[in-house]
Motif scaffolding. Sequence first.
Motif, PDB file in Angstrom:
ATOM      1  N   PRO A  20       0.816  -1.223   0.000  1.00  0.00           N
ATOM      2  CA  PRO A  20       0.000   0.000   0.000  1.00  0.00           C
ATOM      3  C   PRO A  20       0.845   1.267   0.000  1.00  0.00           C
ATOM      4  O   PRO A  20       0.514   2.249  -0.674  1.00  0.00           O
ATOM      5  N   GLU A  21       1.955   1.267   0.745  1.00  0.00           N
ATOM      6  CA  GLU A  21       2.812   2.449   0.786  1.00  0.00           C
ATOM      7  C   GLU A  21       3.477   2.694  -0.571  1.00  0.00           C
ATOM      8  O   GLU A  21       3.626   3.841  -0.992  1.00  0.00           O
ATOM      9  N   TRP A  22       3.876   1.621  -1.220  1.00  0.00           N
ATOM     10  CA  TRP A  22       4.502   1.712  -2.549  1.00  0.00           C
ATOM     11  C   TRP A  22       3.530   2.310  -3.551  1.00  0.00           C
ATOM     12  O   TRP A  22       3.871   3.208  -4.323  1.00  0.00           O
ATOM     13  N   HIS A  23       2.279   1.825  -3.539  1.00  0.00           N
ATOM     14  CA  HIS A  23       1.260   2.350  -4.449  1.00  0.00           C
ATOM     15  C   HIS A  23       0.932   3.808  -4.129  1.00  0.00           C
ATOM     16  O   HIS A  23       0.735   4.621  -5.035  1.00  0.00           O
ATOM     17  N   ALA A  24       0.881   4.137  -2.838  1.00  0.00           N
ATOM     18  CA  ALA A  24       0.556   5.511  -2.446  1.00  0.00           C
ATOM     19  C   ALA A  24       1.613   6.489  -2.940  1.00  0.00           C
ATOM     20  O   ALA A  24       1.300   7.606  -3.371  1.00  0.00           O
ATOM     21  N   ALA A  25       2.877   6.085  -2.893  1.00  0.00           N
ATOM     22  CA  ALA A  25       3.953   6.962  -3.352  1.00  0.00           C
ATOM     23  C   ALA A  25       3.882   7.196  -4.854  1.00  0.00           C
ATOM     24  O   ALA A  25       4.229   8.273  -5.348  1.00  0.00           O
ATOM     25  N   ARG A  26       3.426   6.198  -5.609  1.00  0.00           N
ATOM     26  CA  ARG A  26       3.376   6.296  -7.071  1.00  0.00           C
ATOM     27  C   ARG A  26       2.120   7.005  -7.577  1.00  0.00           C
ATOM     28  O   ARG A  26       2.091   7.443  -8.731  1.00  0.00           O
ATOM     29  N   GLU A  27       1.111   7.107  -6.734  1.00  0.00           N
ATOM     30  CA  GLU A  27      -0.152   7.705  -7.174  1.00  0.00           C
ATOM     31  C   GLU A  27       0.062   9.168  -7.557  1.00  0.00           C
ATOM     32  O   GLU A  27       0.702   9.934  -6.846  1.00  0.00           O
ATOM     33  N   HIS A  28      -0.485   9.536  -8.728  1.00  0.00           N
ATOM     34  CA  HIS A  28      -0.402  10.908  -9.247  1.00  0.00           C
ATOM     35  C   HIS A  28       1.038  11.338  -9.548  1.00  0.00           C
ATOM     36  O   HIS A  28       1.340  12.526  -9.563  1.00  0.00           O
ATOM     37  N   ARG A  29       1.911  10.361  -9.796  1.00  0.00           N
ATOM     38  CA  ARG A  29       3.287  10.681 -10.161  1.00  0.00           C
ATOM     39  C   ARG A  29       3.683   9.891 -11.401  1.00  0.00           C
ATOM     40  O   ARG A  29       3.184   8.784 -11.642  1.00  0.00           O
ATOM     41  N   MET A  30       4.619  10.465 -12.164  1.00  0.00           N
ATOM     42  CA  MET A  30       5.132   9.792 -13.345  1.00  0.00           C
ATOM     43  C   MET A  30       6.361   8.989 -12.955  1.00  0.00           C
ATOM     44  O   MET A  30       7.313   9.522 -12.386  1.00  0.00           O
ATOM     45  N   VAL A  38       4.145   6.794 -22.211  1.00  0.00           N
ATOM     46  CA  VAL A  38       3.644   8.159 -22.378  1.00  0.00           C
ATOM     47  C   VAL A  38       4.205   8.801 -23.646  1.00  0.00           C
ATOM     48  O   VAL A  38       3.501   9.502 -24.375  1.00  0.00           O
ATOM     49  N   VAL A  39       5.487   8.556 -23.922  1.00  0.00           N
ATOM     50  CA  VAL A  39       6.127   9.204 -25.074  1.00  0.00           C
ATOM     51  C   VAL A  39       6.125   8.317 -26.318  1.00  0.00           C
ATOM     52  O   VAL A  39       6.764   8.636 -27.318  1.00  0.00           O
ATOM     53  N   GLY A  40       5.400   7.193 -26.273  1.00  0.00           N
ATOM     54  CA  GLY A  40       5.232   6.371 -27.465  1.00  0.00           C
ATOM     55  C   GLY A  40       6.402   5.480 -27.805  1.00  0.00           C
ATOM     56  O   GLY A  40       6.584   5.129 -28.972  1.00  0.00           O
ATOM     57  N   LEU A  41       7.179   5.058 -26.800  1.00  0.00           N
ATOM     58  CA  LEU A  41       8.360   4.246 -27.072  1.00  0.00           C
ATOM     59  C   LEU A  41       8.260   2.823 -26.517  1.00  0.00           C
ATOM     60  O   LEU A  41       9.211   2.052 -26.642  1.00  0.00           O
ATOM     61  N   SER A  42       7.139   2.479 -25.926  1.00  0.00           N
ATOM     62  CA  SER A  42       7.026   1.181 -25.271  1.00  0.00           C
ATOM     63  C   SER A  42       6.278   0.178 -26.130  1.00  0.00           C
ATOM     64  O   SER A  42       5.294   0.521 -26.786  1.00  0.00           O
ATOM     65  N   LYS A  43       6.730  -1.073 -26.103  1.00  0.00           N
ATOM     66  CA  LYS A  43       5.968  -2.136 -26.762  1.00  0.00           C
ATOM     67  C   LYS A  43       4.984  -2.783 -25.781  1.00  0.00           C
ATOM     68  O   LYS A  43       4.171  -3.598 -26.183  1.00  0.00           O
ATOM     69  N   GLU A 183      18.821  16.907 -23.420  1.00  0.00           N
ATOM     70  CA  GLU A 183      17.739  17.249 -24.350  1.00  0.00           C
ATOM     71  C   GLU A 183      16.616  16.228 -24.288  1.00  0.00           C
ATOM     72  O   GLU A 183      15.434  16.590 -24.260  1.00  0.00           O
ATOM     73  N   ASP A 184      16.973  14.933 -24.273  1.00  0.00           N
ATOM     74  CA  ASP A 184      15.953  13.892 -24.136  1.00  0.00           C
ATOM     75  C   ASP A 184      15.215  14.029 -22.807  1.00  0.00           C
ATOM     76  O   ASP A 184      13.986  13.866 -22.734  1.00  0.00           O
ATOM     77  N   ALA A 185      15.968  14.316 -21.748  1.00  0.00           N
ATOM     78  CA  ALA A 185      15.367  14.439 -20.421  1.00  0.00           C
ATOM     79  C   ALA A 185      14.357  15.583 -20.381  1.00  0.00           C
ATOM     80  O   ALA A 185      13.260  15.448 -19.823  1.00  0.00           O
ATOM     81  N   GLU A 190       8.710  17.506 -20.385  1.00  0.00           N
ATOM     82  CA  GLU A 190       7.624  18.315 -20.950  1.00  0.00           C
ATOM     83  C   GLU A 190       6.455  17.433 -21.369  1.00  0.00           C
ATOM     84  O   GLU A 190       5.289  17.777 -21.141  1.00  0.00           O
ATOM     85  N   GLN A 191       6.755  16.305 -22.024  1.00  0.00           N
ATOM     86  CA  GLN A 191       5.698  15.378 -22.427  1.00  0.00           C
ATOM     87  C   GLN A 191       4.954  14.829 -21.212  1.00  0.00           C
ATOM     88  O   GLN A 191       3.719  14.731 -21.220  1.00  0.00           O
ATOM     89  N   ALA A 192       5.701  14.471 -20.190  1.00  0.00           N
ATOM     90  CA  ALA A 192       5.089  13.909 -18.988  1.00  0.00           C
ATOM     91  C   ALA A 192       4.241  14.948 -18.259  1.00  0.00           C
ATOM     92  O   ALA A 192       3.154  14.637 -17.744  1.00  0.00           O
ATOM     93  N   GLU A 193       4.722  16.183 -18.215  1.00  0.00           N
ATOM     94  CA  GLU A 193       3.969  17.239 -17.538  1.00  0.00           C
ATOM     95  C   GLU A 193       2.641  17.486 -18.243  1.00  0.00           C
ATOM     96  O   GLU A 193       1.589  17.599 -17.600  1.00  0.00           O
ATOM     97  N   ALA A 194       2.678  17.538 -19.575  1.00  0.00           N
ATOM     98  CA  ALA A 194       1.428  17.713 -20.331  1.00  0.00           C
ATOM     99  C   ALA A 194       0.495  16.536 -20.116  1.00  0.00           C
ATOM    100  O   ALA A 194      -0.731  16.697 -20.019  1.00  0.00           O
ATOM    101  N   PHE A 195       1.067  15.340 -20.010  1.00  0.00           N
ATOM    102  CA  PHE A 195       0.274  14.134 -19.775  1.00  0.00           C
ATOM    103  C   PHE A 195      -0.401  14.193 -18.410  1.00  0.00           C
ATOM    104  O   PHE A 195      -1.594  13.873 -18.278  1.00  0.00           O
ATOM    105  N   MET A 196       0.323  14.616 -17.383  1.00  0.00           N
ATOM    106  CA  MET A 196      -0.251  14.719 -16.053  1.00  0.00           C
ATOM    107  C   MET A 196      -1.370  15.751 -16.019  1.00  0.00           C
ATOM    108  O   MET A 196      -2.400  15.561 -15.362  1.00  0.00           O
ATOM    109  N   VAL A 197      -1.191  16.854 -16.752  1.00  0.00           N
ATOM    110  CA  VAL A 197      -2.239  17.868 -16.828  1.00  0.00           C
ATOM    111  C   VAL A 197      -3.480  17.296 -17.513  1.00  0.00           C
ATOM    112  O   VAL A 197      -4.618  17.567 -17.113  1.00  0.00           O
TER     113      VAL A 197
END
Length: 315
Positions: A20-30, A38-43, A183-185, A190-197
């Motif tokens: 539960p603590e692990w899930h709570a820390a990850r909630e609402h975070r990237m 999120v950035v379209g690179l995962s299979k 640059e990648d970072a 930026e992509q992640a921030e827009a995704f969270m919004v």
Amino acid sequence: MTTLTTPTGRYLGRWDSGSPEWHAAREHRMTGSRIAGVVGLSKYASRYSTWCEMAGLVEPDPQNDDQARGHFLEGGVADWFASQHPEFELVEAGTWVHAEWDWMLANPDRLLLQHGRVVGGLEIKTDADGREWGEPGTNEIPVYYAAQVQWYMATLGLDWWKVAVLVGRGFKFHEYHIMRDPEDAEWMREQAEAFMVSIAWDEMPPVDGHKATIRTIRKRHPAIDPNLIYDIPDELAAEWLPALAEEKTAAAEAKAAKARAEQARAELLDAMGLAGRAQYGLDNVARRQAKGGGIPYLVVESDLPAIPELQGAAA
């Protein structure tokens, strides 16, 4: 662990994965495991599937066999890496966030210390076939893992990361070295921030053809109402029906082509008799070979000769 520091990281704690603590820390975070989707690179994940999971519309899939294997073998791979690098002290990393952007989370496998100071990190993987991994010692790792470790470096402010992987049925250990790419970072942040919004504003990404998207849609609508009918609008029918028909036609053509090829293969094998190779002109077409004293089989060359002058000759 609380005494360790990194240039831009803030330590939250260390909890068992899935607690539960692990899930709570990850909630609402990237997280590093989500950023590639999120950035379209995962299979394994798409922007749509990641959005639905983070928005609470679907539950994550249960751990599969590959993930379970990686979990159980993680300690062994870490021990191998430690044996190759006595200059580092390996410590379990725990969970960190960025000191400024609290929604950026890193949950690395290990941190690497020298003289009590964090100098880098270690990501541990296992891969059954290893086809997506390049030459050991390089930075040639699968792009979705590259995104993950770039996210960790951006969150913690570290300049490099090691990746240790147990590859293939031969159980070979490989090591890779990844340098931080600012640059990648920045682009990922930026992509992640827009995704969270977009999650905060309930702006769901468009549907795409990724396997993870299709599975997520199926999970969102688990029930079937046999009395409910969806009437396809004209403008969507004009888009969808030709694509579906094209797929059906292509599948039928592929099946017919396979049948023709299998017949040609059988006829060629019969015509060759005891011959080791078949040629057309000066070009190799096929060869007969056997394994371990077994019966011979036909191998068709990857580069077949062009034969435009023979078009229609079979008729």
